[in-house]
Design a protein around this motif. Sequence first.
Motif, PDB file in Angstrom:
ATOM      1  N   ARG A  34       1.353 -10.838   3.343  1.00 47.76           N
ATOM      2  CA  ARG A  34       0.903  -9.459   3.584  1.00 47.76           C
ATOM      3  C   ARG A  34       0.815  -8.693   2.275  1.00 47.76           C
ATOM      4  NH1 ARG A  34       4.586  -9.521   7.843  1.00 47.76           N
ATOM      5  NH2 ARG A  34       6.034  -8.203   6.666  1.00 47.76           N
ATOM      6  N   ALA A  35       1.845  -8.902   1.415  1.00 47.21           N
ATOM      7  CA  ALA A  35       1.837  -8.184   0.142  1.00 47.21           C
ATOM      8  C   ALA A  35       0.614  -8.564  -0.671  1.00 47.21           C
ATOM      9  CB  ALA A  35       3.114  -8.498  -0.641  1.00 47.21           C
ATOM     10  N   VAL A  38      -2.619  -7.051   1.039  1.00 46.19           N
ATOM     11  CA  VAL A  38      -2.788  -5.613   0.843  1.00 46.19           C
ATOM     12  C   VAL A  38      -3.311  -5.319  -0.547  1.00 46.19           C
ATOM     13  CG1 VAL A  38      -1.525  -3.439   0.611  1.00 46.19           C
ATOM     14  CG2 VAL A  38      -1.094  -4.925   2.567  1.00 46.19           C
ATOM     15  N   LEU A  39      -2.858  -6.147  -1.508  1.00 46.37           N
ATOM     16  CA  LEU A  39      -3.211  -5.886  -2.899  1.00 46.37           C
ATOM     17  C   LEU A  39      -4.536  -6.534  -3.298  1.00 46.37           C
ATOM     18  CD1 LEU A  39       0.329  -6.399  -4.440  1.00 46.37           C
ATOM     19  CD2 LEU A  39      -0.837  -4.240  -4.010  1.00 46.37           C
ATOM     20  N   ASP A 531       7.836  -1.045  -1.365  1.00 42.78           N
ATOM     21  CA  ASP A 531       6.957  -2.208  -1.287  1.00 42.78           C
ATOM     22  C   ASP A 531       5.711  -1.962  -2.130  1.00 42.78           C
ATOM     23  OD1 ASP A 531       8.452  -3.893   0.255  1.00 42.78           O
ATOM     24  OD2 ASP A 531       7.591  -3.230   2.154  1.00 42.78           O
ATOM     25  N   SER A 533       2.754  -2.599  -1.585  1.00 38.71           N
ATOM     26  CA  SER A 533       1.605  -2.094  -0.838  1.00 38.71           C
ATOM     27  C   SER A 533       1.563  -0.566  -0.808  1.00 38.71           C
ATOM     28  CB  SER A 533       1.645  -2.635   0.596  1.00 38.71           C
ATOM     29  OG  SER A 533       2.839  -2.236   1.245  1.00 38.71           O
ATOM     30  N   LYS A 534       2.717   0.067  -0.930  1.00 36.21           N
ATOM     31  CA  LYS A 534       2.779   1.520  -0.892  1.00 36.21           C
ATOM     32  C   LYS A 534       2.406   2.163  -2.220  1.00 36.21           C
ATOM     33  CE  LYS A 534       6.342   1.449   2.680  1.00 36.21           C
ATOM     34  NZ  LYS A 534       7.733   1.804   3.052  1.00 36.21           N
ATOM     35  N   ALA A 536       0.065   0.487  -4.340  1.00 38.17           N
ATOM     36  CA  ALA A 536      -1.216  -0.083  -4.793  1.00 38.17           C
ATOM     37  C   ALA A 536      -2.318   0.968  -4.792  1.00 38.17           C
ATOM     38  CB  ALA A 536      -1.603  -1.237  -3.877  1.00 38.17           C
TER      39      ALA A 536
END
Length: 536
Positions: A34-35, A38-39, A531, A533-534, A536
């Motif tokens: 997921r990481a 998302v990136l 995280d 993702s928060k 990016a």
Amino acid sequence: MQNTSASSAQDPAHPAGPDGSPGDETAASPRAARARGVLRGARAPRAVVIGSGFGGLAAAVRLGVRGYDVTVVEKLDAPGGRAYVHRQDGFTFDAGPTVITAPFLLEELWQLCGRKMADDIELRPVTPFYRIRFHDGATFDYTGDAAAMRAEVARLSPGDVEGYERFVRRSEAIFRVGFEELAHVPFGSWADMARIVPDMVRLESYRTVYGLVAKHVKDDRLRQVLSFHPLLVGGNPFSTTSIYSLIAFLERNWGVHFPIGGTGALVKGLVSLIEGLGGTVRCGAEVRRISVEGGRARGVELASGERLAADVVVSNADSAWTYRHLVPPEARKRWTDRRIERQRYSMSLFVWYFGTRRQYPDVAHHTILLGPRYRPLLEDIFEKHVLADDFSLYLHRPTATDPALAPPGCDAFYVLSPVPNLLSGTHWPTAQERYRRSISALLEATVLPGLEGALASSRLLTPQDFQDRLLSFRGAAFGPEPVLTQSAFFRPHNASEDVERLYLVGAGTHPGAGLPGVLSSARVLDRVVPDASKLA
């Protein structure tokens, strides 16, 4: 010391991330995927880690797995920090940590990357854990075998066997709470501390380590055997909170190990994990200051003048040095110069690394030579800050386990003497050779006959080197002394109280010094660093 929050209810071997998801997933796991997803197509947030000790390297691995673009910057010319490796005259000398406990904390880092540590590192169990030699020449083999330990206790003090068993049970009870439940939990608020007070009282955390041992056994020599462990993490057994009695059970639970190739092999392995995640380890890159704008860490400025921008900064440097020298004074409201100077700091160390042209096969891997004084010597070191004429020593002979660390027919050693930090005022450039000769004379008269004539290689590390080379405030080898009022919430926090997105790992923050402590401090980051993702 039980924390009843939902996060601490997790299995300590599977800490939760800041979003409540499991924190120990491999690089091929759903969370890691997921990481990366998302990136994809966006710039990965940048993390700069200051220092490449075990805490910094572990933090870099964890951040890399979570999607950060990680750069580790190291002042020295090779990674490792206090786990630096000296190679000279055909000998390999590990500069710092030599006792490997709780190996699952290392194995987990390989698992996070979808790899097996056993493919890169061979850990061998060491037994006895320690051979303890009293001043009168008597010895005690400290092992993880329950029956063998009972026999050793009975040989030393038959009337203390039952009390020893009670102490072991109390050590386990403290371990179940102090390590399994709290070592990987951040203490960022008074509420976190308040929740553990009932357990602290129940487990007698108000006692010192020595006080807890003395409650259970009467023999003075056995009290020394069971209370020396705080010295491994910079604490005085007569003032360190009895929470640290958990070390005795931690060692029994997982054993004591040594990596083939020395602890430098672990450093090399961790660097390979970081690079495998796309991260970078830059040596010869000293940080001059942490860039702070609007109360938030924005990167670092190197001594060369180069600036590295970052979304988060993690300092594995000494905590007092970080705040005193790297964070601008105007950005510090909690960790002011006055507060830093008023903290109690650990003792320092005098370390002599040496190789011999002969071997000493009767010397164990780890030997502790206790001097004629116990409590008075510790008072000289910790309270009076006086360099005494006598000493207790830790002698490390890694070639007992890995002969390849020395040329054929030779042995590699280091001997460590706890000494006061730089508050003693000792001028080490002039005192060091006299002190080394005193240590050599004792070793020659006890366990290493003919030592001076057999020397093939030699080098020293003094409290002055801890300050000048390793940037340790006052030359303290382990950061703040682990007394009750400087533990958990009262220690510098893993998430800086002064600067947003500045995080601390290593001996100077929670949970403290020692290899399990610094690796656990990196685990705490899974709960406090956002995280990727928060960001990016």
